[in-house]
Motif scaffolding. Structure first.
Motif, short mmCIF file in Angstrom:
data_model
loop_
_atom_site.label_atom_id
_atom_site.label_comp_id
_atom_site.label_asym_id
_atom_site.label_seq_id
_atom_site.Cartn_x
_atom_site.Cartn_y
_atom_site.Cartn_z
N TYR A 10 0.81 -1.22 0.00
CA TYR A 10 0.00 0.00 0.00
C TYR A 10 0.85 1.27 0.00
CZ TYR A 10 -3.02 3.74 1.66
OH TYR A 10 -3.67 4.93 1.79
N CYS A 15 0.06 2.52 -6.06
CA CYS A 15 -1.12 1.95 -5.42
C CYS A 15 -2.02 3.05 -4.88
CB CYS A 15 -0.69 1.00 -4.30
SG CYS A 15 -2.06 0.39 -3.29
N ALA A 232 -2.73 -3.24 -7.13
CA ALA A 232 -3.16 -2.25 -6.14
C ALA A 232 -4.36 -2.74 -5.35
CB ALA A 232 -3.47 -0.93 -6.83
#
Length: 275
Positions: A10, A15, A232
């Protein structure tokens, strides 16, 4: 073919950029999924910032399938809609350039009639296929057998067949597990670490991930960036699970905490900011 493997979580700016686009664009995401997972799937999409519609009401498969920003089909949705509904949605998506995701739930569990429907759907040009190791191996023509909706194969076993499936079908293939693996037709390979084991203990978590993959594709142009979009979705899932697990008292509070955590990731921040 040269295989290039990178890791994403993350904290990767790419992402966070995908999540920012979902929150700002609020894409319409249509899904055909099973009634067990429908509520969680809708809540996950809403938490990420997308606008979901789920189900096969009259006209929805062709109308929504052709006009959504993206679509996902969960094969277990056959328990509450028809194969024709799914085919109509795929045809509409294909005709209008709508990217769609196939989740071959329980593929390879020994039900040949069901598996045949999934194989037929897979020929309809999905942008991504997302499943566990057994499901991906079975769809790729391997001999792995699932235990109902649970995998009996490892990701290590599935990777060679997954690469072949990605290359031969021109599709992104994502395998969920202790570490997620996402493979592109051109040989690129992204791994996504993290998450929490409680993800496997809440009904519908994998199914809802298919919807989030669709949301990420809805805000990503065609081309190489779609591998990043699919990765993502998995990275967002992993981080939300990690946050939820910190305060969970059990699997029920984990599920609630997961949706809460996803809704708070980068809630007001711009691209590249941490959530």
């Amino acid at each position: 073919m040269c295989f290039t493997t990178v890791s994403m979580n993350y904290d990767n700016a790419a992402c966070q950029s995908v999540l920012h686009r979902i929150r700002t664009q609020r894409p319409f995401v249509y899904g055909l999924t099973n009634y067990v997972a429908a509520t969680l799937s809708a809540n996950v999409l809403l938490a990420a910032g997308a606008a979901p519609a789920i189900g096969a009401a009259p006209g929805w498969a062709t109308g929504f399938g052709g006009h959504a920003g993206a679509m996902w089909i969960n094969a277990a949705g056959l328990i509450n809609c028809t194969a024709q509904d799914m085919h109509d949605a795929v045809t509409a998506a294909q005709g209008n350039g709508v990217p769609w995701v196939l989740d071959p739930v329980a593929m390879g569990a020994g039900v040949s009639q069901y598996d045949a429907i999934i194989r037929d759907l897979a020929s309809g040009g999905p942008a991504a296929i997302r499943g566990n190791a057994s499901e991906v191996m079975a769809l790729a023509g391997g001999s792995a057998t699932a235990k109902g909706v649970e995998t009996t194969a490892s990701i290590t076993q599935a990777l060679p067949l997954a690469r072949e499936l990605a290359s031969s079908r021109g599709v992104i293939v994502a395998i969920s597990g202790p570490e997620d693996h996402i493979l592109a037709p051109d040989g690129r390979h992204v791994t996504v670490p993290g998450g929490d084991p409680m993800l496997t203990m809440v009904t519908g978590m994998g199914c809802a991930l298919g919807g989030l993959v669709a949301a990420c594709l809805a805000v990503t142009p065609t081309g190489p960036d779609r591998l990043v979009a699919v990765a993502a979705a998995h990275a967002l899932y992993a981080r939300a699970a990690e946050i939820a697990a910190r305060s969970a008292q059990g699997t029920a509070s984990f599920a609630t905490g997961f949706v809460d955590a996803l809704s708070r990731l980068q809630q007001t921040a711009g691209p590249g900011a941490s959530g």
